[in-house]
Design a protein around this motif. Structure first.
Motif, PDB file in Angstrom:
ATOM      1  N   ILE A 132       0.937  -1.303   0.030  1.00  0.00           N
ATOM      2  CA  ILE A 132      -0.032  -0.086  -0.031  1.00  0.00           C
ATOM      3  C   ILE A 132       0.683   1.275  -0.046  1.00  0.00           C
ATOM      4  N   PRO A 133       0.383   2.366  -0.346  1.00  0.00           N
ATOM      5  CA  PRO A 133       0.988   3.814  -0.448  1.00  0.00           C
ATOM      6  C   PRO A 133       1.359   4.017   0.902  1.00  0.00           C
ATOM      7  N   LEU A 134       2.654   4.479   1.204  1.00  0.00           N
ATOM      8  CA  LEU A 134       3.101   4.977   2.582  1.00  0.00           C
ATOM      9  C   LEU A 134       3.447   6.428   2.742  1.00  0.00           C
ATOM     10  N   ALA A 135       3.191   6.965   3.865  1.00  0.00           N
ATOM     11  CA  ALA A 135       3.603   8.285   4.175  1.00  0.00           C
ATOM     12  C   ALA A 135       4.219   8.269   5.485  1.00  0.00           C
ATOM     13  N   SER A 136       5.308   9.106   5.406  1.00  0.00           N
ATOM     14  CA  SER A 136       6.092   9.282   6.687  1.00  0.00           C
ATOM     15  C   SER A 136       5.817  10.650   7.270  1.00  0.00           C
ATOM     16  N   LEU A 137       5.342  10.770   8.433  1.00  0.00           N
ATOM     17  CA  LEU A 137       5.136  11.986   9.144  1.00  0.00           C
ATOM     18  C   LEU A 137       6.137  12.461  10.309  1.00  0.00           C
ATOM     19  N   VAL A 138       6.978  13.474   9.636  1.00  0.00           N
ATOM     20  CA  VAL A 138       8.120  13.729  10.219  1.00  0.00           C
ATOM     21  C   VAL A 138       7.664  14.778  11.065  1.00  0.00           C
ATOM     22  N   THR A 139       7.741  14.518  12.557  1.00  0.00           N
ATOM     23  CA  THR A 139       7.023  15.555  13.599  1.00  0.00           C
ATOM     24  C   THR A 139       8.282  16.201  14.193  1.00  0.00           C
ATOM     25  N   THR A 140       9.333  16.395  13.720  1.00  0.00           N
ATOM     26  CA  THR A 140      10.413  17.277  14.038  1.00  0.00           C
ATOM     27  C   THR A 140      11.362  17.855  12.821  1.00  0.00           C
ATOM     28  N   LEU A 141      12.469  18.184  13.232  1.00  0.00           N
ATOM     29  CA  LEU A 141      13.404  18.606  11.965  1.00  0.00           C
ATOM     30  C   LEU A 141      13.569  17.312  11.304  1.00  0.00           C
ATOM     31  N   TYR A 142      13.837  17.314  10.239  1.00  0.00           N
ATOM     32  CA  TYR A 142      14.123  15.957   9.162  1.00  0.00           C
ATOM     33  C   TYR A 142      15.491  15.623   9.523  1.00  0.00           C
ATOM     34  N   PRO A 143      15.847  14.488  10.296  1.00  0.00           N
ATOM     35  CA  PRO A 143      16.840  13.964  10.814  1.00  0.00           C
ATOM     36  C   PRO A 143      17.943  13.082   9.913  1.00  0.00           C
ATOM     37  N   PHE A 144      17.775  13.063   8.823  1.00  0.00           N
ATOM     38  CA  PHE A 144      18.462  12.277   7.818  1.00  0.00           C
ATOM     39  C   PHE A 144      18.910  13.232   6.769  1.00  0.00           C
ATOM     40  N   PRO A 145      20.021  12.835   6.156  1.00  0.00           N
ATOM     41  CA  PRO A 145      20.713  13.479   5.076  1.00  0.00           C
ATOM     42  C   PRO A 145      19.767  13.769   3.853  1.00  0.00           C
ATOM     43  N   THR A 146      19.890  14.849   3.267  1.00  0.00           N
ATOM     44  CA  THR A 146      19.123  15.332   2.320  1.00  0.00           C
ATOM     45  C   THR A 146      19.941  16.021   1.024  1.00  0.00           C
ATOM     46  N   PRO A 147      19.797  15.427  -0.255  1.00  0.00           N
ATOM     47  CA  PRO A 147      20.691  16.009  -1.138  1.00  0.00           C
ATOM     48  C   PRO A 147      20.560  17.499  -1.284  1.00  0.00           C
ATOM     49  N   GLY A 148      21.677  18.185  -1.173  1.00  0.00           N
ATOM     50  CA  GLY A 148      21.740  19.668  -1.625  1.00  0.00           C
ATOM     51  C   GLY A 148      21.448  20.382  -0.100  1.00  0.00           C
ATOM     52  N   ALA A 149      21.373  19.708   0.869  1.00  0.00           N
ATOM     53  CA  ALA A 149      21.040  20.329   2.303  1.00  0.00           C
ATOM     54  C   ALA A 149      22.283  19.992   3.138  1.00  0.00           C
ATOM     55  N   PRO A 150      22.577  20.986   3.980  1.00  0.00           N
ATOM     56  CA  PRO A 150      23.733  20.767   5.172  1.00  0.00           C
ATOM     57  C   PRO A 150      23.277  19.401   5.683  1.00  0.00           C
ATOM     58  N   PRO A 151      24.327  18.684   6.468  1.00  0.00           N
ATOM     59  CA  PRO A 151      24.086  17.449   7.233  1.00  0.00           C
ATOM     60  C   PRO A 151      23.394  17.859   8.359  1.00  0.00           C
ATOM     61  N   PRO A 152      22.304  17.086   8.735  1.00  0.00           N
ATOM     62  CA  PRO A 152      21.416  17.411   9.843  1.00  0.00           C
ATOM     63  C   PRO A 152      22.184  17.395  11.336  1.00  0.00           C
ATOM     64  N   GLY A 153      21.805  18.293  12.054  1.00  0.00           N
ATOM     65  CA  GLY A 153      22.485  18.379  13.440  1.00  0.00           C
ATOM     66  C   GLY A 153      23.258  19.529  13.697  1.00  0.00           C
ATOM     67  N   PRO A 154      24.384  19.815  13.223  1.00  0.00           N
ATOM     68  CA  PRO A 154      25.147  20.903  13.509  1.00  0.00           C
ATOM     69  C   PRO A 154      24.881  22.038  13.296  1.00  0.00           C
ATOM     70  N   GLY A 155      23.666  22.263  12.509  1.00  0.00           N
ATOM     71  CA  GLY A 155      23.085  23.834  12.060  1.00  0.00           C
ATOM     72  C   GLY A 155      24.052  24.429  11.124  1.00  0.00           C
ATOM     73  N   LEU A 156      24.728  23.863  10.313  1.00  0.00           N
ATOM     74  CA  LEU A 156      25.330  24.494   9.470  1.00  0.00           C
ATOM     75  C   LEU A 156      24.600  25.257   8.074  1.00  0.00           C
ATOM     76  N   ALA A 157      25.077  26.206   7.833  1.00  0.00           N
ATOM     77  CA  ALA A 157      24.712  26.818   6.612  1.00  0.00           C
ATOM     78  C   ALA A 157      24.688  26.120   5.275  1.00  0.00           C
ATOM     79  N   PRO A 158      23.914  26.220   4.233  1.00  0.00           N
ATOM     80  CA  PRO A 158      24.068  25.478   3.006  1.00  0.00           C
ATOM     81  C   PRO A 158      25.435  25.607   2.503  1.00  0.00           C
ATOM     82  N   ALA A 159      26.030  24.694   1.874  1.00  0.00           N
ATOM     83  CA  ALA A 159      27.250  24.626   1.166  1.00  0.00           C
ATOM     84  C   ALA A 159      27.269  25.764   0.165  1.00  0.00           C
ATOM     85  N   THR A 160      28.218  26.321  -0.005  1.00  0.00           N
ATOM     86  CA  THR A 160      28.804  27.050  -1.463  1.00  0.00           C
ATOM     87  C   THR A 160      30.003  26.717  -1.845  1.00  0.00           C
ATOM     88  N   GLY A 161      30.032  26.096  -3.115  1.00  0.00           N
ATOM     89  CA  GLY A 161      31.566  25.687  -3.493  1.00  0.00           C
ATOM     90  C   GLY A 161      31.766  24.318  -3.163  1.00  0.00           C
TER      91      GLY A 161
END
Length: 195
Positions: A132-161
């Protein structure tokens, strides 16, 4: 046309109100909704006008009672120890139990879709096995790595260069290491899709 939804959550404190809020909104729109949850949550589920269904083999906890709390993160000496308890006692350790319970409920009473709190990787496995179709309900900041985003946790700004992208790759590897110890290496969910 009304659909039937199965929600899955656990006695994790802050995750419960948003899960029940979404489930209640679907019920108010005329959909059938039931919630797989720890028995300690059944009064709260019923108070939201929803049908509660108990886990049968997955852990049963009560976050309001320290003696019955599954994670007992307050006993850990370090933040990494707290993380390890969550990983081993909810996310990865009992994943097969959550999968078994979810699949059993879906076989006994099929649903059109499963909506599970994002920490319950085993529930997603059960839903996937049911086809069946699945939906993930994230009830906090997304805790897993996401392409194009800084790693979760340390509060880093998005990468440049190039140097920033290298930083993100190295930090992401470090952030994923603790998951590997818990056997979740292949269970980490994919990056979310936006509509």
């Amino acid at each position: 046309m009304p659909k039937n939804f199965l929600f899955a959550t656990w006695a994790g404190g802050g995750a419960v109100p948003p899960v029940l809020s979404v489930a209640r909104a679907l019920r108010e729109r005329g959909h059938g909704v039931r919630v797989l949850a720890d028995e300690s949550l059944h009064d709260e589920v019923a108070g939201s006008g929803l049908e509660a269904v108990a886990w049968t083999t997955a852990p049963q906890g009560d976050a309001s009672d320290p003696a019955k709390d599954v994670i007992k993160d307050f006993e850990a000496r370090t933040p990494l120890g707290q993380f390890a308890r969550l990983r081993d006692r909810i996310v990865c350790g009992p994943a097969a139990d959550y999968a078994r319970d979810t699949l059993a409920e879906l076989r006994a009473r099929p649903a059109d879709a499963l909506v599970a709190e994002h920490m319950l990787l085993g529930a997603f496995t059960g839903g996937e096995a049911a086809g069946i179709p699945l939906a993930s309900l994230v009830t906090t900041l997304y805790p897993f790595p996401t392409p194009g985003a800084p790693p979760p946790g340390p509060g880093l700004a998005p990468a440049t260069g190039a140097l920033g992208r290298l930083r993100d790759r190295l930090m992401t590897r470090l952030m994923l290491k603790p998951w590997e110890k818990g056997g979740c290496r292949r269970s980490t969910p994919p990056a979310p899709r936006t509509a």
